[in-house]
Design a protein around this motif. Structure first.
Motif, PDB file in Angstrom:
ATOM      1  N   GLN A   1       0.839  -1.200   0.000  1.00  0.00           N
ATOM      2  CA  GLN A   1       0.000   0.000   0.000  1.00  0.00           C
ATOM      3  C   GLN A   1       0.877   1.255   0.000  1.00  0.00           C
ATOM      4  N   LEU A   2       1.951   1.179   0.771  1.00  0.00           N
ATOM      5  CA  LEU A   2       2.885   2.311   0.799  1.00  0.00           C
ATOM      6  C   LEU A   2       3.468   2.525  -0.601  1.00  0.00           C
ATOM      7  N   ARG A   3       3.840   1.433  -1.253  1.00  0.00           N
ATOM      8  CA  ARG A   3       4.413   1.542  -2.596  1.00  0.00           C
ATOM      9  C   ARG A   3       3.417   2.246  -3.550  1.00  0.00           C
ATOM     10  N   GLU A   4       2.153   1.847  -3.461  1.00  0.00           N
ATOM     11  CA  GLU A   4       1.145   2.441  -4.341  1.00  0.00           C
ATOM     12  C   GLU A   4       1.052   3.949  -4.128  1.00  0.00           C
ATOM     13  N   VAL A   5       1.100   4.366  -2.883  1.00  0.00           N
ATOM     14  CA  VAL A   5       0.981   5.798  -2.588  1.00  0.00           C
ATOM     15  C   VAL A   5       2.207   6.563  -3.101  1.00  0.00           C
ATOM     16  N   VAL A   6       3.379   6.002  -2.924  1.00  0.00           N
ATOM     17  CA  VAL A   6       4.589   6.665  -3.421  1.00  0.00           C
ATOM     18  C   VAL A   6       4.510   6.790  -4.947  1.00  0.00           C
ATOM     19  N   LEU A   7       4.073   5.723  -5.590  1.00  0.00           N
ATOM     20  CA  LEU A   7       3.965   5.767  -7.060  1.00  0.00           C
ATOM     21  C   LEU A   7       2.956   6.821  -7.506  1.00  0.00           C
TER      22      LEU A   7
END
Lengths: 228, 413
Positions: free
Chosen positions: A99-105
């Motif tokens: 989920q963190l990765r999605e937000v950074v992207l």
């Protein structure tokens, strides 16, 4: 001093941790576009390291942002808008690192759509994806009562503070720190102490500052109880 | 080997840090560790090993330090490796490869039993790297510890060394930007300094004064100092150029002090060139110091108003950490590990040219309050992050990690 607690709790086993960083195995990023590609492909351990383990690393710097992506955007790409958007992301708000990765992207994609693909870091200032090997070990100290926490906390290393107060949030079901989880087992008498611990915003503190904040939080209810 | 106790460092780093190291090391008690490099004196690697080895022993690991014996042709070859790995033009002939491999193989005859039985073998820099091919029956984990910047190497030299380095279980670099991609785990350990060593311990003012008097340095004038080997990568001529630009506007003195290392045959040529450039100058002091002149270097650093490290290429640059430990602002070349250490405008300045160095020297000499603030900040960073206790902790973490396949999270003990 005896705490007015209702229950007997399991002893708190004090642990410590140490870290050594290693290359993340992902191509370094020179541009914002390459950063996006790296974030999309890197192992989750890289995201954890760049967001959550920065406080444990030795440094000569005292950066204005808590995660490495924001620091790189500000210092090397010189894009403060992106840096602030990345800097405000709190990794502990997410259920998992995907989920963190999605937000950074999302943040990086938004910025790419605003500025195009022309954001570059100067030569030699590329972003290196890193991860860490963390070893957790037993310190050999057991806390049996909340009083023990008050007396023993000054002897905690800053990395032990990190392990129990910061890293615990990704490890425990309650998503709380280890101290809070343990103190809750003593019942209502520890509420002032729990409130004080919950009031600490650790994400913006160095580990030394966090330890000072913890000492203050732990000692204050103790003093009030002693005088009350 | 000097006997050292970790407890001596308690006054500097605190009891908590010492207790943490002892707990961590307990998991490795009795492990046999061998470090190998190519010189026992001179240069940063020998300095690190001179404390790392006895302190690992104090922590209960069975640690030893071996040195490659070589002749002039071997050291010329490894110097060529050293220069080539840092990106300079460098030759690599079949004859050089033969000299290198024959020398290391001869040393392996002496070292093989110990290396083959060790639990951990740490090979420092390229000079002994070929040892791994000489020990096919090795039992432990072998790690190549690279102290220099190999990010843009001469490709012929790197192709040769890469085949050797790839055989190791892991490699260590001082900064992420120094590493090259390899198939094995690449770890980062920044170097550190020993705060109690002759080079970094507190000194009585009388000793500092006597040192300055011994070299005829005027104690009343500001002192600008660069401590480093006489090596082209350290740009001693660029420092003199910066001082020349400055000296029209300010009264100050420049010291360029350093020694040779046994594995650096080019040092004398560079020293001659620097001496020739400074000939006849009463405000420039070129000091060719013996390798054990640690207290002299300490005194010169402590007497300095500003410390310079204007390197053109640099591994980590331990002299920068040393100066920061002594609360000195540093003007450093904008390269390598100096960029990691000098936080521009906070603990010193990063510069790219002699003109930039002159500009910042003048700024610090004109604003002593700023210089003091930078020095205090610098010392705080070194105290927390760059003393030997942190370095030791990372080696212990590495060894525990190696035992368990370098997984992300390991539970020990």
């Amino acid at each position: 001093m005896v705490w007015k607690t209702e229950k007997v709790n399991m002893p708190f086993e004090v642990k410590d941790c140490t870290l050594i960083t290693r290359m993340g195995g992902v191509q370094a990023a020179v541009s914002l576009r390459e950063l996006r590609e790296g974030v999309a492909r890197c192992p989750l351990e890289c995201l954890f390291h760049h967001f959550c383990e920065t406080q444990l690393r030795p440094t000569f710097d005292d950066p204005e942002f808590s995660n490495d992506f924001a620091v790189w955007a500000a210092k090397h790409v010189r894009d403060r808008i992106l840096a602030e958007r990345l800097g405000v992301i709190n990794p502990y708000e997410f259920d998992n690192l995907e989920q963190l990765r999605e937000v950074v992207l999302e943040v990086v994609d938004d910025r790419l759509s605003e500025v195009g693909h022309h954001q570059f870091a100067p030569a030699g200032e590329d972003f290196r994806f890193m991860r860490a090997v963390t070893v957790v070990f037993d310190v050999g100290i057991q806390l049996r009562t909340p009083d023990d926490l008050v007396t023993r906390l000054p002897q905690f290393s800053t990395s032990s503070v990190y392990y129990h107060f910061v890293e615990a949030r990704r490890r425990t079901e309650t998503r709380l720190d280890d101290f809070s989880n343990w103190l809750a087992g003593f019942g209502a008498g520890t509420e002032p102490l729990l409130d004080a611990l919950h009031g600490i915003d650790f994400y913006y503190l160095t580990l030394r500052e966090l330890k000072d904040a913890l000492l203050e939080a732990v000692c204050q209810p103790f003093m009030e109880t002693a005088h009350g | 080997m000097v006997s050292m106790s970790l407890d001596s460092y308690e006054d500097v780093v605190g009891q908590v840090v010492i207790a943490q190291l002892r707990k961590l090391a307990h998991q490795l008690a009795g492990a046999r560790v061998v470090h190998v490099n190519s010189t026992r004196e001179g240069g940063g690697v020998a300095e690190i090993l001179s404390w790392l080895v006895p302190l690992m022993n104090d922590l209960g690991l069975d640690t030893s330090w071996e040195v490659i014996d070589g002749h002039a042709e071997y050291f010329h070859t490894t110097k060529s490796f050293h220069n080539g790995l840092q990106g300079s033009p460098a030759a690599l002939t079949d004859r050089m490869i033969k000299v290198y491999e024959d020398t290391v193989s001869a040393n392996a005859e002496r070292l093989r039993p110990k290396l083959s039985e060790a639990d951990f073998v740490i090979i420092h820099d390229p000079q002994p790297a070929f040892l791994i091919k000489c020990c096919p029956e090795r039992k432990g984990r072998w790690v190549w510890r690279c102290h220099i910047d190999v990010s843009r190497p001469n490709h012929r030299i790197w192709r040769y060394l890469k085949d050797l380095v790839s055989l190791y279980d892991a490699s260590i670099y001082s900064m992420p930007h120094f590493a090259r991609r390899l198939d094995h785990p690449q770890l980062i350990i920044a170097p550190s300094i020993d705060p109690l060593s002759d080079k970094n311990c507190e000194l009585p003012q009388g000793y500092i004064d006597t040192t300055l008097d011994r070299f005829g340095i005027d104690r009343r004038l500001p002192l600008l100092t660069q401590i480093s080997r006489f090596d082209r990568f350290k740009d001693p001529l660029g420092v003199i150029r910066a001082f020349d630009i400055l000296s029209g506007s300010l009264d100050a003195q420049l010291v360029l002090a350093g020694g040779g290392a046994a594995d650096d045959p080019e040092g004398q040529a560079v020293l001659n060139e620097v001496q020739e450039t400074a000939r006849g100058r009463e405000d420039i002091f070129i000091l060719d110091l013996p390798p054990d002149a640690h207290r002299t270097i300490n005194a010169l650093q402590r007497a300095s108003t500003v410390v310079i490290q204007k390197s053109l290429q640099e591994g980590f640059g331990l002299t920068v950490t040393e100066a920061m430990w002594k609360s000195k602002p540093v003007i450093g070349g904008n390269v390598g590990g100096i960029r990691l250490q000098v936080h521009n405008h906070h603990t010193g300045f990063l510069v790219d040219t002699p003109e930039g160095a002159a500009l910042r020297l003048r700024e610090l000499l004109r604003q002593p309050g700023k210089a003091s603030r930078m020095g205090r900040t610098a010392r705080e960073f070194v105290t927390v992050n760059f003393l030997l206790t942190r370095h030791l902790r990372e080696y212990l973490t590495l060894m525990l990690g190696l035992r368990h396949g370098l997984e992300s999270h390991l539970l020990a003990g």
